[in-house]
Write a protein that holds these residues in place. Structure first.
Motif, short mmCIF file in Angstrom:
data_model
loop_
_atom_site.label_atom_id
_atom_site.label_comp_id
_atom_site.label_asym_id
_atom_site.label_seq_id
_atom_site.Cartn_x
_atom_site.Cartn_y
_atom_site.Cartn_z
N GLU A 11 0.83 -1.21 0.00
CA GLU A 11 0.00 0.00 0.00
C GLU A 11 0.86 1.26 0.00
O GLU A 11 0.57 2.23 -0.71
N LYS A 12 1.93 1.25 0.79
CA LYS A 12 2.82 2.40 0.84
C LYS A 12 3.50 2.61 -0.51
O LYS A 12 3.66 3.75 -0.98
N ARG A 39 11.13 2.02 4.48
CA ARG A 39 12.20 1.13 4.92
C ARG A 39 11.78 0.33 6.16
O ARG A 39 12.04 -0.87 6.26
N GLU A 40 11.11 0.99 7.09
CA GLU A 40 10.65 0.30 8.30
C GLU A 40 9.60 -0.76 7.97
O GLU A 40 9.60 -1.85 8.55
N SER A 41 8.72 -0.44 7.03
CA SER A 41 7.71 -1.42 6.61
C SER A 41 8.39 -2.62 5.95
O SER A 41 8.00 -3.77 6.17
N GLY A 42 9.40 -2.35 5.13
CA GLY A 42 10.14 -3.43 4.50
C GLY A 42 10.84 -4.31 5.51
O GLY A 42 10.89 -5.54 5.37
N ASN A 43 11.37 -3.69 6.56
CA ASN A 43 12.03 -4.47 7.62
C ASN A 43 11.05 -5.38 8.34
O ASN A 43 11.39 -6.51 8.72
N ASN A 44 9.82 -4.88 8.55
CA ASN A 44 8.80 -5.72 9.18
C ASN A 44 8.51 -6.95 8.34
O ASN A 44 8.38 -8.07 8.85
N VAL A 45 8.39 -6.75 7.02
CA VAL A 45 8.12 -7.88 6.12
C VAL A 45 9.24 -8.90 6.20
O VAL A 45 9.00 -10.11 6.33
N LEU A 46 10.48 -8.44 6.13
CA LEU A 46 11.62 -9.35 6.18
C LEU A 46 11.69 -10.10 7.50
O LEU A 46 12.01 -11.29 7.54
#
Length: 269
Positions: free
Chosen positions: A79-80, A102-109
């Motif tokens: 969504e972002k 970047r923080e959202s991507g870190n959560n996914v990883l």
């Protein structure tokens, strides 16, 4: 991970959990709740029944919870990215936008890695053909489905599901707060009651929510919320989740959907 993999995993998990899944779950977890939140909520419900589960079912329950967390994190990231592609972002806000992305991507990883770990462990409990068919594309390298041991995996592997691991994943979304911060967050409880709770933390079990802060002893908001639900009859799941949703740290705001949503009433009963 693609959607096809997630669907196959989920089907196997629900098959393993069998009659432990509430009968009303499939009707309640419909259009009003996203797939990720629905699986996460079911995982939380089933976690209360772990004493009735086999080791394989306990792992299945943990995977269902992580499937939900991964879906929510991945949906938030998508969504972002879509919003970023379709909107003109003022230059003064680009840094904040990039930080959130970047923080959202870190959560996914983070949740993907956790999911891969548990899938690898779970696969050892499956017949060899099922282990290969279900998880060949997404488990960690260095294991043999249907075996009882892992041969020199490239990534450190959990050996068994830790106690209350479902709570640990959710607690990790929050930063520790001081006693004053906890009392301010859960302000439906008066300060005198909080004082008594903290003074008797070792006896009443609140000590299990304690974390070491930078300068003083702190408490994890999620773990405190779980403690309140179990020990204060005036605190409801919906009430606690709303408090937590509104107080997620910036790094975890993309996971807010976990603590909000419509049509949740039946799942809390």
């Amino acid at each position: 991970m693609d959607e096809g993999d997630l669907v196959l995993i989920r089907a196997q998990i629900l098959h393993d959990l069998g009659d432990l899944v509430p009968e009303n779950y499939r009707t309640v977890a419909g259009p009003g709740i996203g797939k990720g939140r629905a699986d996460w909520m079911l995982g939380r419900i089933l976690a209360k029944k772990k004493s009735l589960m086999t080791e394989r079912q306990a792992l299945a329950c943990q995977i269902l919870l992580l499937l939900g967390l991964y879906r929510v994190a991945n949906d938030a990231l998508a969504e972002k990215k879509a919003r970023r592609a379709s909107e003109q972002i003022p230059s003064e806000k680009k840094t904040d936008e990039e930080t959130e992305l970047r923080e959202s991507g870190n959560n996914v990883l983070f949740f993907e890695y956790q999911l891969r770990q548990y899938l690898t462990l779970y696969s050892m409990h499956l017949p060899k053909n099922k282990g290969h068919a279900l998880t060949s594309l997404i488990v960690l390298d260095g294991y043999e489905p249907g075996s009882v041991a892992v041969s020199t995996p490239k990534i450190p592997l959990i050996s068994s599901p830790p106690a209350n691991s479902d709570e640990e994943h959710l607690a990790a979304l929050f930063d520790p707060l001081t006693r004053a911060g906890i009392a301010a967050l859960f302000n439906m409880i008066d300060k005198e009651t909080w004082k008594n709770y903290f003074e008797r933390a070792a006896r009443n079990g609140l000590i299990n929510a304690r974390q070491q802060g930078l300068t003083e002893i702190c408490y994890n908001p999620f773990l405190v919320g779980e403690w309140l639900i179990k020990n204060n009859t005036n605190c409801t799941r919906r009430q606690i989740d709303q408090k937590l949703a509104n107080n997620l740290p910036r790094r975890s705001r993309s996971m807010k959907e976990l603590f909000t949503g419509e049509n949740d009433t039946h799942l809390y009963n």
